[in-house]
Enzyme design. Structure first.
Site, short mmCIF file in Angstrom:
data_model
loop_
_atom_site.label_atom_id
_atom_site.label_comp_id
_atom_site.label_asym_id
_atom_site.label_seq_id
_atom_site.Cartn_x
_atom_site.Cartn_y
_atom_site.Cartn_z
N ARG A 90 12.62 -2.34 -25.18
CA ARG A 90 11.60 -2.47 -26.22
C ARG A 90 11.32 -1.12 -26.84
O ARG A 90 11.18 -0.11 -26.12
CB ARG A 90 10.29 -3.00 -25.63
CG ARG A 90 10.20 -4.50 -25.60
CD ARG A 90 10.20 -5.12 -27.01
NE ARG A 90 10.27 -6.57 -26.97
CZ ARG A 90 11.38 -7.30 -26.86
NH1 ARG A 90 12.56 -6.72 -26.78
NH2 ARG A 90 11.33 -8.61 -26.87
N GLU A 147 10.37 -2.34 -36.27
CA GLU A 147 11.66 -2.95 -36.65
C GLU A 147 11.51 -3.73 -37.94
O GLU A 147 10.55 -4.49 -38.07
CB GLU A 147 12.15 -3.86 -35.52
CG GLU A 147 12.49 -3.07 -34.27
CD GLU A 147 12.99 -3.92 -33.09
OE1 GLU A 147 13.14 -5.15 -33.26
OE2 GLU A 147 13.22 -3.36 -32.02
N HIS A 190 18.73 -4.54 -32.77
CA HIS A 190 18.16 -5.47 -31.78
C HIS A 190 19.13 -6.63 -31.52
O HIS A 190 18.80 -7.80 -31.74
CB HIS A 190 16.81 -5.99 -32.28
CG HIS A 190 15.92 -6.49 -31.17
ND1 HIS A 190 14.56 -6.38 -31.20
CD2 HIS A 190 16.20 -7.13 -30.00
CE1 HIS A 190 14.04 -6.92 -30.11
NE2 HIS A 190 15.03 -7.38 -29.36
#
Ligand SMILES: NC(=O)c1ccc[n+]([C@@H]2O[C@H](COP(=O)([O-])OP(=O)(O)OC[C@H]3O[C@@H](n4cnc5c(N)ncnc54)[C@H](O)[C@@H]3O)[C@@H](O)[C@H]2O)c1
Ligand SMILES: O=C(O)[C@H](O)COP(=O)(O)O
Length: 523
Positions: free
Chosen positions: A228, A257, A275
């Protein structure tokens, strides 16, 4: 019709359990594009959709949020809990994919594969610029040896790496079984050649690798974050990349993000993916299938097993709990109707085999059933505890070591502002639940349907008088039980009927001299 909104890109094949069921409508559309959010019962998300309090307020029918993945940091779980919304995730469906992705990032990092690839595509042939390091013999430091950390450790060992681990919850036995070295954080920082983090993002792990902790690492260390954004502080990374202390960084996740404004992407030594840890066909099928099956269980009124805000329980475990759950709900509802006054505390005491089950779940179920009679909002086992506390109601759970003669029993005592009341019940296999005591009066009745509780003086003729009044109103008594503590003292009567009683009947009964208290109860 049960309506499901699938907000993020989720495998359609994985939704099969829901697609095949009846009376379920599935709409695949981002929450920002849906005008009628209020119609949905379930919301499916990945990490992109932020499930905020504001969003939940726009979805008053929302009962369950399904995270097709692991991390729930994009969901306001506290608010969901307050609102009685179950939050589930798919804890292990993407473990292998993420471990493989992390390992691919590590290998790419130490052999400069992304940079070399770009160079060759630019028609260059700079072999000496991309001399790398072997993984064999190097020490990989894993922070967080959960599902992904464990799979990564196995892969690293297959490459001949030494694996050092820091995880405050890791036991010596488990580290030995997996074949990793258990270290404290400080040791791991100073010894590892490559450090990779695999914890959730929490208050404790935010900025775990920061200016101070990175300064303790080996010069030339490689850092990896596929867990994360924010576990490794991005400003600190920039500082140590600039001064050359950190040789390279691999990132799959970012503090924000997409990472539009971070300076990190300007460094040649930083490699990045958007991601992608869980982005494989297999993982996406797994996670979508896992949460779909769970949501189907929920729709069928069965126990969900991967809830974040409910005690975890398998369907098998719930089968053991179910009879006590039913009994607890009946007692909670009975007492709430019976005690028409503010409540200060609720104590639930388990005895015998009832004490061997998941009592926390049953206690919440009883409280939910108690509060439901008094509050006009969605109350269930998810939010019962929070709502009770918010209303100043203390609840205490006890396990009794006494043997009152029942193989199992559950006693609930409610301290109200004016009086205290208490009910004890038991669950008899193949026979159902029975209430065996009310306020210290021994009695035996099945807590179901249209009931009437009467407190009276133990004198001759009272049963006849009650029967006469009910008969005069054409009410047929289905069952009747009496209980007393001593001859001629106070006694109780518990009757059941085929239909609810109206107020004039209750008033006529109250007028009888020997009757102290009358209460109709619907269970
Ligand atoms: N990049 C991706 O696409 C992707 C995919 C899946 C999971 N993830 C993320 O990876 C993380 C780990 O996933 P998992 O399935 O292995 O979770 P997990 O719950 O199995 O493991 C987490 C581990 O972290 C440990 N931990 C907790 N606090 C710690 C601390 N302060 N210091 C050290 N260790 C600590 C726990 O004991 C546990 O062993 C999650 O944040 C998840 O969101 C990312
Ligand atoms: O926590 C997770 O499961 C991963 O971060 C995957 O997130 P994603 O579903 O948005 O790919």
């Amino acid at each position: 019709m049960f309506r499901v909104l699938v907000s993020d890109p989720i495998s359609r094949d994985g939704l099969e359990p829901l697609l095949e069921a009846n009376n379920i409508e599935i709409v695949q559309k981002n929450v920002s594009e849906e005008e009628n959010l209020a119609q949905y019962d379930a919301l499916f998300v990945r990490s992109a959709t932020k499930v905020t309090e504001e969003l939940m307020n726009q979805m008053p029918k929302l009962k369950i949020v399904a995270r097709a993945g692991v991390g729930v940091d994009n969901i306001d779980v506290d608010q969901a809990t307050r609102k009685g919304i179950i939050v589930i995730n798919a804890p292990d469906g993407n473990t292998i994919s993420t471990a493989e992705h992390t390992f691919a990032m590590i290998a790419s990092l130490v052999r400069h594969i992304p940079q070399a690839n770009m160079s060759v595509k630019n028609r260059e042939w700079k072999r000496s610029s991309f001399v790398g390091s072997e993984l064999h013999g190097k020490m990989l430091g894993i922070v967080g040896l959960g599902r992904i950390g464990t799979e990564l450790a196995r892969r690293a060992k297959a490459f001949g790496m030494r694996v050092a681990v820091f995880d405050p919850f890791l036991t010596k036995e488990r580290s030995e079984k997996i074949g990793v070295e258990k270290h404290d954080f400080e040791e791991l920082l100073t010894q590892a050649d490559i450090i990779t983090v695999h914890t959730p993002l929490t208050k404790e792990t935010k900025g775990l690798l920061n200016k101070e902790t990175i300064s303790k690492t080996k010069k030339g260390v490689y850092l990896v974050n596929c867990a994360r954004g924010g576990i490794i502080d991005e400003d600190a990374l920039c500082t140590y990349l600039e001064n050359g202390h950190v040789r390279g960084v691999a990132l799959d996740v970012f503090e924000v993000e997409p990472p539009e404004h971070t300076r990190l992407l300007e460094f040649e030594q930083v490699i990045a993916t958007p991601h992608l840890g869980a982005s494989t066909k297999e993982a996406q099928l797994n996670v979508a299938y896992q949460v779909s099956k769970e949501v189907l269980l929920f729709i069928q009124g069965k126990q969900v097993t991967t809830s974040i805000n409910l005690p975890a329980m398998s369907d098998e475990a719930y089968q053991k709990v179910a009879p006590y759950d039913s009994l607890a709900q009946k007692i909670g509802s009975f007492l709430s109707q019976y005690m028409n006054q503010p409540v200060q505390s609720i104590t639930i005491e388990y005895e015998g085999t009832a004490a061997e089950i998941e009592t926390a779940y049953v206690t919440k179920s009883m409280i939910a059933s108690f509060l439901k009679q008094r509050m006009d909002i969605n109350i269930n086992t998810v939010n019962a505890g929070v709502l009770a506390r918010e209303r100043g109601i203390q609840f205490i759970e006890k396990v009794s070591d006494q043997n009152s003669g029942y193989s199992n029993s559950m006693k609930v005592t409610i301290h109200g502002e004016q009086t205290t009341s208490e009910i004890k019940g038991t669950s008899i296999p193949h026979f159902g639940e029975r209430i065996v005591s009310v306020n210290g009066f021994s009695i035996d009745f099945h807590p179901s349907g249209h009931l009437l509780y009467i407190q009276h003086t133990d004198v001759p003729g009272v049963i006849g008088n009650v029967g006469r009044i009910l008969g005069n109103h054409s009410v047929n008594i289905a069952t009747m039980q009496v209980g007393r503590k001593e001859k001629g003292g106070e006694a109780i009567m518990m009757l059941s009927f085929d239909r609810p009683l109206d107020q004039p009947i209750l008033s006529a009964l109250t007028e009888l001299d020997e009757i102290v208290f009358v209460k109709a109860i619907e269970l």
